[in-house]
Design a protein around this motif. Structure first.
Motif, short mmCIF file in Angstrom:
data_model
loop_
_atom_site.label_atom_id
_atom_site.label_comp_id
_atom_site.label_asym_id
_atom_site.label_seq_id
_atom_site.Cartn_x
_atom_site.Cartn_y
_atom_site.Cartn_z
N LYS A 12 9.97 1.84 -6.76
CA LYS A 12 10.26 2.83 -7.81
C LYS A 12 9.13 2.94 -8.83
O LYS A 12 8.71 4.05 -9.20
N LEU A 13 8.63 1.80 -9.30
CA LEU A 13 7.56 1.81 -10.31
C LEU A 13 6.30 2.45 -9.75
O LEU A 13 5.66 3.28 -10.42
N LEU A 14 5.93 2.10 -8.54
CA LEU A 14 4.73 2.66 -7.92
C LEU A 14 4.85 4.17 -7.75
O LEU A 14 3.90 4.91 -8.00
N TYR A 15 6.01 4.62 -7.30
CA TYR A 15 6.20 6.06 -7.12
C TYR A 15 6.08 6.78 -8.46
O TYR A 15 5.41 7.82 -8.57
N TYR A 16 6.69 6.23 -9.48
CA TYR A 16 6.63 6.83 -10.82
C TYR A 16 5.19 6.93 -11.31
O TYR A 16 4.75 7.99 -11.77
N THR A 29 5.87 7.35 -1.36
CA THR A 29 5.01 6.55 -2.24
C THR A 29 3.66 6.27 -1.58
O THR A 29 2.62 6.35 -2.23
N GLU A 30 3.71 5.99 -0.29
CA GLU A 30 2.46 5.74 0.44
C GLU A 30 1.56 6.97 0.39
O GLU A 30 0.34 6.87 0.21
N SER A 31 2.16 8.14 0.52
CA SER A 31 1.41 9.39 0.46
C SER A 31 0.79 9.60 -0.92
O SER A 31 -0.37 10.00 -1.04
N SER A 32 1.56 9.30 -1.97
CA SER A 32 1.06 9.47 -3.35
C SER A 32 -0.01 8.45 -3.69
O SER A 32 -0.97 8.74 -4.40
N PHE A 33 0.15 7.21 -3.17
CA PHE A 33 -0.77 6.13 -3.52
C PHE A 33 -2.12 6.31 -2.83
O PHE A 33 -3.18 6.10 -3.43
N GLY A 34 -2.11 6.70 -1.58
CA GLY A 34 -3.36 6.84 -0.83
C GLY A 34 -3.60 5.63 0.07
O GLY A 34 -2.80 4.70 0.12
N LYS A 35 -4.73 5.63 0.77
CA LYS A 35 -4.98 4.62 1.79
C LYS A 35 -6.23 3.77 1.53
O LYS A 35 -6.66 3.02 2.39
N LEU A 36 -6.82 3.87 0.34
CA LEU A 36 -8.02 3.08 0.05
C LEU A 36 -7.68 1.60 -0.06
O LEU A 36 -6.69 1.21 -0.68
N LYS A 37 -8.54 0.76 0.55
CA LYS A 37 -8.32 -0.69 0.52
C LYS A 37 -9.63 -1.42 0.24
O LYS A 37 -10.70 -0.96 0.64
N VAL A 38 -9.52 -2.56 -0.43
CA VAL A 38 -10.65 -3.47 -0.60
C VAL A 38 -10.19 -4.84 -0.14
O VAL A 38 -9.29 -5.43 -0.73
N GLU A 39 -10.80 -5.33 0.93
CA GLU A 39 -10.39 -6.61 1.49
C GLU A 39 -11.30 -7.74 1.00
O GLU A 39 -12.52 -7.61 0.98
N PHE A 40 -10.68 -8.84 0.59
CA PHE A 40 -11.40 -10.05 0.20
C PHE A 40 -11.24 -11.08 1.31
O PHE A 40 -10.15 -11.60 1.53
N PHE A 41 -12.33 -11.37 2.01
CA PHE A 41 -12.28 -12.35 3.09
C PHE A 41 -12.31 -13.76 2.51
O PHE A 41 -12.86 -14.00 1.44
N SER A 42 -11.73 -14.71 3.24
CA SER A 42 -11.76 -16.11 2.81
C SER A 42 -13.19 -16.63 2.87
O SER A 42 -13.98 -16.22 3.71
#
Length: 269
Positions: A141-145, A179-192
């Motif tokens: 809910k918070l993310l969608y808002y 919500t996934e559509s509104s948020f988008g698909k960008l990611k930043v991965e932190f490898f160990s």
């Protein structure tokens, strides 16, 4: 501090690509444009939160110099427990009078308060750490808002970027399709971190804290090797270094055998 993931000189080793990706995503703010939302993920102790907070502090200073109205807020969702409390914590951070904001309010009141505070803000970045804990508890809910604020006519000129942080790579799959559509698909991965990278981090911290005279031969490599066994967790690796330093008799150098004993005690505890 020996265990803080914030290096005293703010030089984060072996994280150039992650920092580059973060700053590239946030760059539009320097032109008073909306930065894209993005999801930051990776194992515990890989520097996600420390680096994000450090870079947002730098961005805040740069915006101040360029007279760009910018602010940011950070919430640990596992501690906030609910979406309402998370949004209230955001309100307290962006309010000129945080002491007047009390807890215990309902969702409708808090969203109204947030929207009132947004009148004075042009660019806002919201960091939701351990966001998976909140989604598991009460959905998105918070993310969608937050990702649909521009749908409101009075907030159409506001630029709000939401950054999710989690150890759980599957967070995007936990979001509803809208919500996934509104948020988008960008990611930043932190490898160990691997053992060689941990070695560099340990050496940097030993130098910065001035304890090199207490470190015996082969100790850095041994601590780094144990750190690699801890899934590349830099925080736990530095905790091992700190425990060795604090428990080794004053005036004596830490030996590789002492490192092994200390590691076993930490594993047992």
């Amino acid at each position: 501090s020996l265990t803080s993931l914030y290096p005293p000189n703010k030089q984060f080793l072996h994280r150039d690509k992650e920092i580059q990706d973060i700053m590239l995503n946030l760059a539009p703010i320097m032109s008073s444009q909306k930065a894209s939302n993005f999801f930051t993920y990776g194992a515990t102790g890989t520097g996600k939160t420390a680096i994000l907070r450090s870079k947002l502090e730098e961005l805040e200073q740069a915006c101040k110099e360029e007279k760009i109205v910018f602010t940011w807020a950070y919430v640990n969702c596992a501690e906030a427990i609910s979406g309402t409390n998370s949004l209230l914590k955001i309100c307290k951070q962006i309010s000129p009078n945080p002491e007047k904001i009390m807890y215990g309010h309902q969702w409708g009141y808090v969203t109204s308060l947030f929207e009132t505070l947004m009148r004075e803000i042009t660019n806002l970045v919201i960091v939701l750490d351990e966001v998976d804990k909140l989604i598991e508890l009460e959905g998105d809910k918070l993310l969608y808002y937050l990702t649909r604020l521009k749908d409101q006519q009075k907030l159409q000129d506001k630029n709000v970027c939401v950054i999710m942080i989690s150890n759980n790579v599957n967070v995007p799959n936990m979001l509803s399709p809208r919500t996934e559509s509104s948020f988008g698909k960008l990611k930043v991965e932190f490898f160990s971190y691997d053992a060689e990278q941990l070695r560099d981090i340990i050496e940097q911290r030993i130098k910065d804290t001035g304890i090199s005279n207490r470190i015996g031969e082969g100790v850095v490599s041994r601590i780094a090797a144990f750190g690699a066994q801890l899934h590349g967790n830099a925080r736990q690796t530095l905790e091992l270094l700190k425990n060795c330093y604090l428990t080794c008799k004053k005036g004596q150098k830490i030996s590789i055998d002492f490192v092994a004993e200390t590691y076993e005690k930490m594993e047992h505890d």
